[in-house]
Each structure stands twice: as C-alpha cells, then as structure tokens.
Write a protein that holds these residues in place. Structure first.
Motif, mmCIF file in Angstrom:
data_model
loop_
_atom_site.group_PDB
_atom_site.id
_atom_site.type_symbol
_atom_site.label_atom_id
_atom_site.label_comp_id
_atom_site.label_asym_id
_atom_site.label_seq_id
_atom_site.Cartn_x
_atom_site.Cartn_y
_atom_site.Cartn_z
ATOM 1 N N THR A 101 -5.148 -1.164 2.550
ATOM 2 C CA THR A 101 -4.328 -2.288 2.979
ATOM 3 C C THR A 101 -3.943 -3.115 1.752
ATOM 4 O O THR A 101 -4.334 -2.826 0.629
ATOM 5 C CB THR A 101 -5.087 -3.177 3.975
ATOM 6 O OG1 THR A 101 -6.137 -3.870 3.267
ATOM 7 C CG2 THR A 101 -5.692 -2.354 5.097
ATOM 8 N N ALA A 102 -3.186 -4.179 1.999
ATOM 9 C CA ALA A 102 -2.742 -5.044 0.912
ATOM 10 C C ALA A 102 -3.889 -5.797 0.248
ATOM 11 O O ALA A 102 -3.741 -6.321 -0.858
ATOM 12 C CB ALA A 102 -1.703 -6.036 1.430
ATOM 13 N N THR A 103 -5.043 -5.836 0.894
ATOM 14 C CA THR A 103 -6.190 -6.560 0.330
ATOM 15 C C THR A 103 -7.335 -5.635 -0.089
ATOM 16 O O THR A 103 -8.415 -6.096 -0.430
ATOM 17 C CB THR A 103 -6.726 -7.582 1.348
ATOM 18 O OG1 THR A 103 -7.134 -6.898 2.544
ATOM 19 C CG2 THR A 103 -5.651 -8.613 1.704
ATOM 20 N N SER A 104 -7.094 -4.331 -0.080
ATOM 21 C CA SER A 104 -8.156 -3.374 -0.385
ATOM 22 C C SER A 104 -8.484 -3.332 -1.874
ATOM 23 O O SER A 104 -7.584 -3.298 -2.727
ATOM 24 C CB SER A 104 -7.752 -1.962 0.060
ATOM 25 O OG SER A 104 -7.647 -1.873 1.466
ATOM 26 N N THR A 144 -3.286 5.165 5.433
ATOM 27 C CA THR A 144 -3.731 4.149 6.386
ATOM 28 C C THR A 144 -5.046 3.494 6.004
ATOM 29 O O THR A 144 -5.398 2.443 6.541
ATOM 30 C CB THR A 144 -3.871 4.767 7.788
ATOM 31 O OG1 THR A 144 -4.800 5.853 7.727
ATOM 32 C CG2 THR A 144 -2.519 5.292 8.280
ATOM 33 N N ASP A 145 -5.800 4.086 5.080
ATOM 34 C CA ASP A 145 -7.105 3.529 4.701
ATOM 35 C C ASP A 145 -6.975 2.342 3.750
ATOM 36 O O ASP A 145 -7.904 1.551 3.608
ATOM 37 C CB ASP A 145 -7.972 4.597 4.044
ATOM 38 C CG ASP A 145 -8.320 5.725 4.996
ATOM 39 O OD1 ASP A 145 -8.661 5.421 6.152
ATOM 40 O OD2 ASP A 145 -8.230 6.888 4.595
ATOM 41 N N PRO A 197 0.834 -1.205 0.000
ATOM 42 C CA PRO A 197 0.000 0.000 0.000
ATOM 43 C C PRO A 197 0.868 1.254 0.000
ATOM 44 O O PRO A 197 2.030 1.215 0.424
ATOM 45 C CB PRO A 197 -0.788 -0.122 1.312
ATOM 46 C CG PRO A 197 -0.727 -1.569 1.666
ATOM 47 C CD PRO A 197 0.611 -2.040 1.189
#
Length: 317
Positions: free
Chosen positions: A302-305, A299-300, A294
């Motif tokens: 992530t690696a899976t967003s 911070t909003d 990311p």
C-alpha cells in the motif's frame, strides 16, 4: 516478479519470463546455428557503434537462426552468466524497428542467460556468444510471443523478430552470497538461511522505521557495484506491517539481473557501493520505495507500506 521493483521498457519486460534455471559450462557451449534467413540480414558498422541493418520485408524462419557478424574474443555467454548488451529489434514482416537500446556502453542493458528466464529465441541469440561479438538472429513466433503476438510492440501472431545485438560483457555469477557473516544491528528483522542460501525473514512486532536502513549480513570481497552498473542478485522482499513475502527471486529458482538505476531508490541505495559476495538487508520506507503509488497489480503493498529486502549480490558488470 522483478517488475515489482524494477522499471523497464516494454520490450525488456515482454522478453522476461519466470521459470526455473539451468546451467552449462563454457566448454560445453553449443551456439545456435546460422541459417538462410539470418544470413539475409546485412549489417555494417563497428562493434559498439550504431549498425546499418538491411533486410527484405517478410523475413521469417521456422527455427531461431543466428549469424555472427563480428566475432569477439571474450568470455562466452554460457547458461547462468550475466550479460550486458546493446540491441536493435525489428519486426521481420514489416521491417520496422520495434525497440532499440542505442549502442553506447552507457545504454547497455542487462540480462541473465537462461533457458527459461528469457524468451527461447532471445536465449538462443545470446547463448555462447562471446563478449565483443555482434550477433544477428531471426526468431520465429514459436520462440518469441507465440500465437498471441505482442500488440504493444506491434508484433503480430505470425511475425518473426530480427535482432542485431552487441554482447558487451559476460560475467559468471555466484550461486549465493559467500562473504563473511556480520551481525545485524539491534531492532532489524531476523534472517535465517536455508542450505541453498534462501532467506526466511521475520519482522519484529514494532513500528517500522521512518528512514531508510541498510546493514550488511555478509561482507563480500568481489567487484564493487557502481551506480548505473548492471547487477545480478537473489532477493526476497517482505512487507514490514504484515510480514508477508510479496516478491522473491528464490521462489522462481533463478537470479535477477537489472541496472541499479532501474529499481526503486531504496533498493538501489542498498546495492551501490557493495561488493559481490555480500548479503544486504534493507528496510525501505515509502519515501524510498513507491511513495503514494504502489506498483500496479501488487495488492500486498500500500501507499504506507515499509518494505524489507534481503539481497545476495552475485555479480556486477
């Protein structure tokens, strides 16, 4: 910030600021005046070719000065226009080159000409310059990086900047997408537009798609966005999983200009082939976004967003 989705060099990132926009017409364009300092920068060479630049070390100015080395006959870069430029930037104190794009057409970089979206001195360098012009500017610290300087570029608090810039193209941008409305496919996030065109995106309470999905919300009829071209857009991005807005040009009150090759893959794929005036929604899984890494300071995400963007395409060069 655009830096969330864009990849750019140290200088172009440092030159950008986030604030409100303003506009003027070509008829009211008042260019920055030349001065004794800008006249001391000697430049030779043809427009679009690497210039030979000489000036004495210790060059400075109290206000930004701009000399036109080559006068173009194209459209003037009024406030709010999108430009593509080549430049070399120097530290006026040391005479050292701090950054250059190179001077081929393929290496031109995009900017939006705006009193607040760029450093004041950079705005004054570009403002009212006509396409086809080569301009030379000397920018004091107060119109550059202020009393802090820019250590990454080797610019001290008292160092002026010297720019030699070729204005390649100038394009007038739309205020918002004006294409024919289209219905999004079933299962896409819903989008409601304010009067000014700003979207509110509502994500469905379903599992995010695992592949890139792109749909037209408006179909424009303007110029087609090509791979590697610069493009000016308004956009809002939300995270599918939370529905939270993580980035928006609308909230900054100004569009963003960048190259289609300087953004995450899914964002680029959503733009290339589209026409100016279009509004596009893109649902971008990690594989076409940031993957397992990311963006720093965000911070909003992530690696899976999975990311959702609604993009108004306003201009392209």
């Amino acid at each position: 910030m655009l830096s969330v989705i864009a990849v750019a060099g140290a200088l172009s990132l440092s030159l950008a600021a986030c604030s409100s926009s303003s506009s003027d017409s070509a008829a009211s364009c008042t260019p920055t005046k030349a001065g004794a300092s800008s006249e001391k920068v000697k430049v030779s060479g043809k427009f679009g070719a690497e210039p030979k630049v000489t000036f004495a070390k210790g060059l400075t100015a109290t206000t930004t000065q701009r000399t036109v080395s080559i006068e173009g006959d194209g459209k003037p870069a009024a406030s709010g226009t999108s430009v593509s430029v080549n430049y070399t930037a120097f530290n006026g104190t040391t005479g050292k080159t701090i950054d250059t794009t190179g001077f081929t057409k393929a290496k031109a970089v995009p900017f939006t000409v705006n009193t607040k979206s760029e450093l004041p001195g950079l705005y004054k360098t570009m403002h009212c310059a006509t396409a086809g012009s080569r301009v030379v500017s000397v920018i004091p610290p107060k119109d550059a990086f202020g009393t802090t300087g820019q250590s990454e570029l080797g610019v001290g608090a008292k160092d002026s900047l010297v720019f030699v810039m070729d204005i390649r193209t100038v394009t007038t941008s739309l205020k918002k997408a004006n294409g024919k409305p289209q219905s999004a496919p079933k299962g896409y996030p819903t989008v409601k537009l304010a009067a000014n065109g700003e979207p509110t995106i509502t994500v469905p309470k379903t599992t995010a798609p695992t592949t890139l999905e792109i749909a037209d919300l408006k179909k424009g009829t303007g110029a087609t966005v090509k791979s590697g071209a610069s493009v000016t857009v308004q956009y809002t991005g939300v995270v599918w999983e939370s529905g939270k807005v993580f980035d928006s040009s609308w909230t900054r009150g100004e569009p963003a200009t960048f190259s289609t090759t300087g953004v995450i893959p899914g964002f680029s794929k959503a733009l290339v082939g589209q026409k100016v005036g279009s509004q596009v929604i893109a649902v971008i899984p990690p594989a076409d976004g940031y993957g397992a890494t990311p963006p720093a300071g965000q911070t909003d995400i992530t690696a899976t967003s999975t990311l959702v963007f609604v993009v108004d395409i306003l201009a392209t060069n």
